[in-house]
Every structure is written in C-alpha cells, then in structure tokens.
Scaffold this motif. Structure first.
Motif, PDB file in Angstrom:
ATOM      1  N   MET A  14       8.684  70.000  36.772  1.00  0.00           N
ATOM      2  CA  MET A  14       8.494  68.563  36.590  1.00  0.00           C
ATOM      3  C   MET A  14       8.494  68.191  35.106  1.00  0.00           C
ATOM      4  SD  MET A  14       5.677  67.609  39.525  1.00  0.00           S
ATOM      5  CE  MET A  14       5.433  65.945  38.921  1.00  0.00           C
ATOM      6  N   VAL A  15       7.824  69.001  34.284  1.00  0.00           N
ATOM      7  CA  VAL A  15       7.792  68.744  32.839  1.00  0.00           C
ATOM      8  C   VAL A  15       9.202  68.843  32.270  1.00  0.00           C
ATOM      9  CG1 VAL A  15       6.995  69.643  30.617  1.00  0.00           C
ATOM     10  CG2 VAL A  15       5.380  69.417  32.514  1.00  0.00           C
ATOM     11  N   LYS A  16       9.919  69.904  32.647  1.00  0.00           N
ATOM     12  CA  LYS A  16      11.282  70.100  32.141  1.00  0.00           C
ATOM     13  C   LYS A  16      12.193  68.940  32.548  1.00  0.00           C
ATOM     14  CE  LYS A  16      15.238  73.148  32.349  1.00  0.00           C
ATOM     15  NZ  LYS A  16      16.062  73.742  33.363  1.00  0.00           N
ATOM     16  N   GLU A  17      12.141  68.552  33.818  1.00  0.00           N
ATOM     17  CA  GLU A  17      12.986  67.453  34.286  1.00  0.00           C
ATOM     18  C   GLU A  17      12.596  66.137  33.629  1.00  0.00           C
ATOM     19  OE1 GLU A  17      13.102  67.299  38.544  1.00  0.00           O
ATOM     20  OE2 GLU A  17      14.099  69.240  38.684  1.00  0.00           O
ATOM     21  N   GLY A  18      11.295  65.930  33.463  1.00  0.00           N
ATOM     22  CA  GLY A  18      10.842  64.702  32.819  1.00  0.00           C
ATOM     23  C   GLY A  18      11.312  64.602  31.382  1.00  0.00           C
ATOM     24  N   LEU A  19      11.283  65.714  30.667  1.00  0.00           N
ATOM     25  CA  LEU A  19      11.700  65.707  29.264  1.00  0.00           C
ATOM     26  C   LEU A  19      13.215  65.670  29.097  1.00  0.00           C
ATOM     27  CD1 LEU A  19       9.165  68.273  27.768  1.00  0.00           C
ATOM     28  CD2 LEU A  19       9.159  65.774  27.517  1.00  0.00           C
ATOM     29  N   SER A  20      13.956  66.101  30.124  1.00  0.00           N
ATOM     30  CA  SER A  20      15.412  66.142  29.993  1.00  0.00           C
ATOM     31  C   SER A  20      16.109  64.885  30.501  1.00  0.00           C
ATOM     32  CB  SER A  20      15.971  67.366  30.727  1.00  0.00           C
ATOM     33  OG  SER A  20      15.776  67.234  32.119  1.00  0.00           O
ATOM     34  N   GLY A  57       2.489  64.450  35.547  1.00  0.00           N
ATOM     35  CA  GLY A  57       2.311  65.050  36.871  1.00  0.00           C
ATOM     36  C   GLY A  57       2.495  66.555  36.833  1.00  0.00           C
ATOM     37  N   GLY A  58       3.476  67.026  36.093  1.00  0.00           N
ATOM     38  CA  GLY A  58       3.708  68.465  35.959  1.00  0.00           C
ATOM     39  C   GLY A  58       2.564  69.169  35.267  1.00  0.00           C
ATOM     40  N   VAL A  59       2.035  68.567  34.226  1.00  0.00           N
ATOM     41  CA  VAL A  59       0.896  69.150  33.510  1.00  0.00           C
ATOM     42  C   VAL A  59      -0.324  69.232  34.436  1.00  0.00           C
ATOM     43  CG1 VAL A  59      -0.735  68.757  31.616  1.00  0.00           C
ATOM     44  CG2 VAL A  59       1.714  68.484  31.224  1.00  0.00           C
ATOM     45  N   VAL A  60      -0.534  68.190  35.236  1.00  0.00           N
ATOM     46  CA  VAL A  60      -1.656  68.191  36.182  1.00  0.00           C
ATOM     47  C   VAL A  60      -1.498  69.324  37.187  1.00  0.00           C
ATOM     48  CG1 VAL A  60      -2.701  66.894  38.086  1.00  0.00           C
ATOM     49  CG2 VAL A  60      -2.264  65.755  35.918  1.00  0.00           C
ATOM     50  N   LEU A  61      -0.293  69.514  37.744  1.00  0.00           N
ATOM     51  CA  LEU A  61      -0.080  70.601  38.707  1.00  0.00           C
ATOM     52  C   LEU A  61      -0.335  71.965  38.076  1.00  0.00           C
ATOM     53  CD1 LEU A  61       3.086  69.541  40.726  1.00  0.00           C
ATOM     54  CD2 LEU A  61       0.706  69.415  41.401  1.00  0.00           C
ATOM     55  N   MET A  62       0.119  72.170  36.845  1.00  0.00           N
ATOM     56  CA  MET A  62      -0.121  73.450  36.169  1.00  0.00           C
ATOM     57  C   MET A  62      -1.613  73.655  35.942  1.00  0.00           C
ATOM     58  SD  MET A  62       3.105  73.930  33.562  1.00  0.00           S
ATOM     59  CE  MET A  62       2.875  72.405  32.671  1.00  0.00           C
ATOM     60  N   GLY A  63      -2.326  72.578  35.619  1.00  0.00           N
ATOM     61  CA  GLY A  63      -3.774  72.667  35.434  1.00  0.00           C
ATOM     62  C   GLY A  63      -4.500  73.029  36.721  1.00  0.00           C
ATOM     63  N   MET A 111       2.999  61.593  40.913  1.00  0.00           N
ATOM     64  CA  MET A 111       3.592  61.200  39.632  1.00  0.00           C
ATOM     65  C   MET A 111       5.118  61.165  39.654  1.00  0.00           C
ATOM     66  SD  MET A 111       1.429  60.221  37.514  1.00  0.00           S
ATOM     67  CE  MET A 111      -0.296  60.276  37.188  1.00  0.00           C
ATOM     68  N   ASP A 112       5.755  62.098  40.362  1.00  0.00           N
ATOM     69  CA  ASP A 112       7.213  62.044  40.393  1.00  0.00           C
ATOM     70  C   ASP A 112       7.692  60.857  41.229  1.00  0.00           C
ATOM     71  OD1 ASP A 112       6.283  63.340  42.653  1.00  0.00           O
ATOM     72  OD2 ASP A 112       7.784  64.923  42.635  1.00  0.00           O
ATOM     73  N   ILE A 126       9.884  54.880  30.619  1.00  0.00           N
ATOM     74  CA  ILE A 126       8.507  55.352  30.777  1.00  0.00           C
ATOM     75  C   ILE A 126       8.379  56.331  31.941  1.00  0.00           C
ATOM     76  CG2 ILE A 126       7.690  53.503  32.288  1.00  0.00           C
ATOM     77  CD1 ILE A 126       5.692  54.776  29.358  1.00  0.00           C
ATOM     78  N   GLY A 127       9.316  56.289  32.885  1.00  0.00           N
ATOM     79  CA  GLY A 127       9.249  57.119  34.075  1.00  0.00           C
ATOM     80  C   GLY A 127       9.203  58.604  33.781  1.00  0.00           C
ATOM     81  N   LYS A 128       9.915  59.044  32.763  1.00  0.00           N
ATOM     82  CA  LYS A 128       9.936  60.478  32.474  1.00  0.00           C
ATOM     83  C   LYS A 128       8.569  60.973  32.007  1.00  0.00           C
ATOM     84  CE  LYS A 128      11.439  61.030  27.698  1.00  0.00           C
ATOM     85  NZ  LYS A 128      12.483  61.627  26.870  1.00  0.00           N
ATOM     86  N   TRP A 129       7.801  60.155  31.333  1.00  0.00           N
ATOM     87  CA  TRP A 129       6.485  60.586  30.859  1.00  0.00           C
ATOM     88  C   TRP A 129       5.498  60.698  32.009  1.00  0.00           C
ATOM     89  CZ3 TRP A 129       7.109  63.026  26.735  1.00  0.00           C
ATOM     90  CH2 TRP A 129       8.071  62.641  25.812  1.00  0.00           C
ATOM     91  N   ALA A 130       5.653  59.882  33.047  1.00  0.00           N
ATOM     92  CA  ALA A 130       4.808  60.013  34.235  1.00  0.00           C
ATOM     93  C   ALA A 130       5.091  61.344  34.928  1.00  0.00           C
ATOM     94  CB  ALA A 130       5.061  58.846  35.190  1.00  0.00           C
ATOM     95  N   GLU A 131       6.347  61.744  34.979  1.00  0.00           N
ATOM     96  CA  GLU A 131       6.699  63.018  35.600  1.00  0.00           C
ATOM     97  C   GLU A 131       6.163  64.189  34.777  1.00  0.00           C
ATOM     98  OE1 GLU A 131      10.443  64.985  37.940  1.00  0.00           O
ATOM     99  OE2 GLU A 131      10.864  63.478  36.425  1.00  0.00           O
ATOM    100  N   VAL A 132       6.213  64.091  33.461  1.00  0.00           N
ATOM    101  CA  VAL A 132       5.656  65.127  32.589  1.00  0.00           C
ATOM    102  C   VAL A 132       4.159  65.264  32.840  1.00  0.00           C
ATOM    103  CG1 VAL A 132       5.154  65.738  30.190  1.00  0.00           C
ATOM    104  CG2 VAL A 132       7.445  64.947  30.821  1.00  0.00           C
TER     105      VAL A 132
END
Length: 189
Positions: free
Chosen positions: A84-90, A170-176, A15-16, A162-168
C-alpha cells in the motif's frame, strides 16, 4: 486482539477505499451526498465480506500452522502494508481520472473488489488470532462505508493528489498492527 486494535485495523483497512473514493469524487462534477453514500455502501459491503472469506480459508488451514500463526499474520500485514505504501507513493495525481459523470454500479464494485483484496489477506491472518470475525468484519465494513463516503465528498475539494497519502497512511497502520501482533505473541509487550 483488543477492541482498540480492531478499530485501528478497520480504519487502516479503509484507507485504500478512502483514497480511491477521493479519486472518484474528484472526477465528478460536485457529487451529491446520495452518490457519496451509494459509493460508501458498495465499498463497505464488499470490504466487510472479503475478510470473512479470507478468515474461512485461514481457519481451514489453522490447525496445520498454529505454531506459526503470529509470524504469518505479521508477514501478511507487513507485506500488504508495504504494498500500500509503495503504490501510494508511486501513483501520479491524475492516475484515476475519468470522464466526469455518475459512476456506474459495476465500476464501483470492481474498484471496491480491487481495494478489498488486502482485507481478504488480513482475514487469513485473523483466522490465527482469537477474534470475533463477524464483529471485526462489520467494523471494517462500517469504517470503509464512512471513509469512502467521506472520500467521495472530499474528492471534489481536495482532488486526487491527496488520495495517495491516505493509502500510504493505511499501509503504515497495517505494518504497525502486524508488528504489534508479533510483539504480543512473543511476549515482549
């Protein structure tokens, strides 16, 4: 780790790269399929190599921390996913913008290495699990090739926002996945 978990991990790890490829595609003047494939292959090869490096390092240390392996995998994946979530949202929508031209080989390699450092850390976590690292690395590399190629082609239509939402995602998937590993090892599932 089940086959389905490996597929989810592979696409989560990509995702990143997908997000970066969207940004790269957004700044080029209608990137041709050949350029998208070139980008996808560079990202995919590097993303396949880095978890093997991390796995080898983790395997060397596994005998010393075998009783804590599921906690280590959980913490690593949780931390990487949160990053990844933090970077995607920032990220601002135009953060990756550069002059419209064909991207140079070393620029793509540098970007691919930067987006694959989390795959190296995931590889460390995989050393503590019973996984076939070659199959897992190939799945990660293939998923990244597909996602980065697709991202380049989508970038010209969707833009970098849209790229930042893909990274978010991906981060959620890794945490899951990290949570699932912990739950499985604790016998709660």
């Amino acid at each position: 780790m089940s086959f389905y978990a490996m597929i989810i991990l592979a696409f989560g790890m990509s995702m990143d790269s997908f997000a970066a490829a969207i940004g790269k595609g957004a700044v080029l003047q209608r990137p041709p399929v050949r350029e998208a494939l070139r980008t996808g292959l560079i990202f995919g090869v590097i993303e396949a190599i880095t978890p093997v490096i991390g796995w080898a390092a983790g395997l060397a240390a596994s005998q010393y921390i075998m009783h804590w392996d599921h906690w280590i995998a959980f913490v690593l994946l949780l931390a990487l996913g949160a990053r990844m979530v933090k970077e995607g949202l920032s990220k601002s929508p135009d953060e990756n913008v550069e002059a419209p031209r064909r991207h140079g080989f070393w620029l793509l390699v540098t970007t691919a290495i930067a987006t694959s450092l989390d795959a190296m850390a995931v590889g460390v976590g995989l050393a503590f699990l019973n996984v076939n690292i070659v199959v897992t690395a190939l799945m990660i590399g293939l998923a990244t090739t597909i996602m980065a190629t697709t991202g380049m082609l989508l970038g010209r239509f969707l833009g970098a926002a849209i790229g930042k939402w893909a990274e978010v995602l991906g981060g959620v998937v890794l945490m899951g996945i990290g949570s699932l590993i912990l739950v499985e090892h604790l016998g709660l599932l």
